[in-house]
Design an enzyme around this catalytic site. Structure first.
Site, mmCIF file in Angstrom:
data_model
loop_
_atom_site.group_PDB
_atom_site.id
_atom_site.type_symbol
_atom_site.label_atom_id
_atom_site.label_comp_id
_atom_site.label_asym_id
_atom_site.label_seq_id
_atom_site.Cartn_x
_atom_site.Cartn_y
_atom_site.Cartn_z
ATOM 1 C CB SER A 65 -58.830 -34.294 106.886
ATOM 2 O OG SER A 65 -58.588 -32.929 106.689
HETATM 3 N N1 SAM Z 1 -59.835 -29.768 109.796
HETATM 4 C C1 SAM Z 1 -60.963 -29.966 108.905
HETATM 5 C C2 SAM Z 1 -61.825 -31.119 109.330
HETATM 6 O O1 SAM Z 1 -61.485 -31.793 110.288
HETATM 7 O O2 SAM Z 1 -62.862 -31.290 108.692
HETATM 8 C C3 SAM Z 1 -60.580 -30.139 107.471
HETATM 9 C C4 SAM Z 1 -60.145 -28.880 106.905
HETATM 10 S S1 SAM Z 1 -60.251 -28.666 105.177
HETATM 11 C C5 SAM Z 1 -59.171 -29.887 104.554
HETATM 12 C C6 SAM Z 1 -59.316 -27.137 105.093
HETATM 13 C C7 SAM Z 1 -60.029 -25.941 105.689
HETATM 14 O O3 SAM Z 1 -59.127 -24.859 105.784
HETATM 15 C C8 SAM Z 1 -61.186 -25.453 104.840
HETATM 16 O O4 SAM Z 1 -62.348 -25.440 105.591
HETATM 17 C C9 SAM Z 1 -60.766 -24.045 104.432
HETATM 18 O O5 SAM Z 1 -61.838 -23.149 104.306
HETATM 19 C C10 SAM Z 1 -59.851 -23.675 105.565
HETATM 20 N N2 SAM Z 1 -58.895 -22.589 105.287
HETATM 21 C C11 SAM Z 1 -58.208 -22.319 104.164
HETATM 22 N N3 SAM Z 1 -57.425 -21.238 104.343
HETATM 23 C C12 SAM Z 1 -57.620 -20.817 105.620
HETATM 24 C C13 SAM Z 1 -57.102 -19.740 106.411
HETATM 25 N N4 SAM Z 1 -56.216 -18.865 105.934
HETATM 26 N N5 SAM Z 1 -57.536 -19.617 107.686
HETATM 27 C C14 SAM Z 1 -58.436 -20.493 108.211
HETATM 28 N N6 SAM Z 1 -58.970 -21.525 107.505
HETATM 29 C C15 SAM Z 1 -58.563 -21.685 106.233
#
Ligand code: SAM
Length: 217
Positions: A65
């Site tokens: 992010s």
């Molecule tokens: N917090 C992260 C960082 O600091 O790098 C950025 C996260 S990225 C924008 C969004 C993440 O949410 C992705 O890795 C994706 O695989 C995960 N994601 C999507 N749906 C999800 C779910 N139902 N449960 C857990 N993770 C999920």
């Protein structure tokens, strides 16, 4: 040990200054961003971008992010040392590292197996040790509930009731809600059993998948 030299610390200080100018006021959050070596999360080819205020690809079609977004969500959570925090969407682990620098006890869940495995191995090498979980975080992690704070770092179509149910009294949930292209940041506080909702600006996250997220990728 990762190399965190004078130049990288300088770039990080500039990033913190930029975030302050963009309206992040919480000194604890700014200090935390000032401590986490964001360059350690980047592939060599993208290293020069580590301290830009931008999101970047981290593999598996996912992103680390934007620092402003991480700072904004962290600020709205009003983290106190010792808070038990659930993060949905571990991704690179950068947000989890910022929460740990703020003194939180962090439970983080990721839905993509490869990312989960990578970050579970990598983040402790930087000294950051949240509790890692693999699975559908749109349902929360009921076995470890309740949480003082919950942060969703992927864009949700609705506020999952599983998450508000797992908030403790006085707890705060921060979650981007909208369509796949953009989402409004929503903060929900649980007070006397009631859910109080506040809304903020629009952001653009990758979709929250799963039972209480988007059903298809
Ligand atoms: N917090 C992260 C960082 O600091 O790098 C950025 C996260 S990225 C924008 C969004 C993440 O949410 C992705 O890795 C994706 O695989 C995960 N994601 C999507 N749906 C999800 C779910 N139902 N449960 C857990 N993770 C999920």
């Amino acid at each position: 040990m990762i190399d965190d030299n004078y130049r990288q610390r300088g770039l990080r200080n500039n990033l913190v200054k930029k975030l302050r100018l963009k309206g992040i006021l919480d000194e604890n959050v700014l200090n935390a961003i000032g401590k986490v070596p964001r360059h350690a999360f980047f592939d060599n080819a993208l290293l020069s971008h580590a301290y830009e205020d931008k999101a970047f690809p981290i593999g598996e079609g996912q992103t680390i992010s934007q620092p402003y977004t991480v700072a904004f969500q962290s600020e709205k959570l009003e983290i106190k040392p010792g808070d038990k925090v659930l993060e949905i969407g571990t991704g690179s682990g950068y947000q989890a590292a910022v929460l740990l620098e703020l003194g939180a006890k962090v439970y983080t869940i990721e839905f993509q197996k490869k990312l989960y495995e990578h970050t579970k191995d990598f983040l402790p090498q930087l000294g950051y040790k949240p509790f890692f979980f693999f699975g559908d975080g749109s349902k929360g992690i009921p076995a470890k509930a309740p949480y003082n704070k919950i942060i969703v770092t992927a864009g949700a179509p609705i506020v999952p009731t599983a998450l508000t149910d797992q908030l403790s009294e006085g707890g705060i949930l921060i979650i981007p809600v909208g369509d796949r292209a953009k989402q409004q940041m929503v903060r929900i506080k649980k007070q006397n059993g009631k859910l109080l909702k506040e809304t903020y600006d629009d952001f653009a996250f990758v979709p929250l998948l799963g039972e209480q997220g988007w059903r298809n990728a």
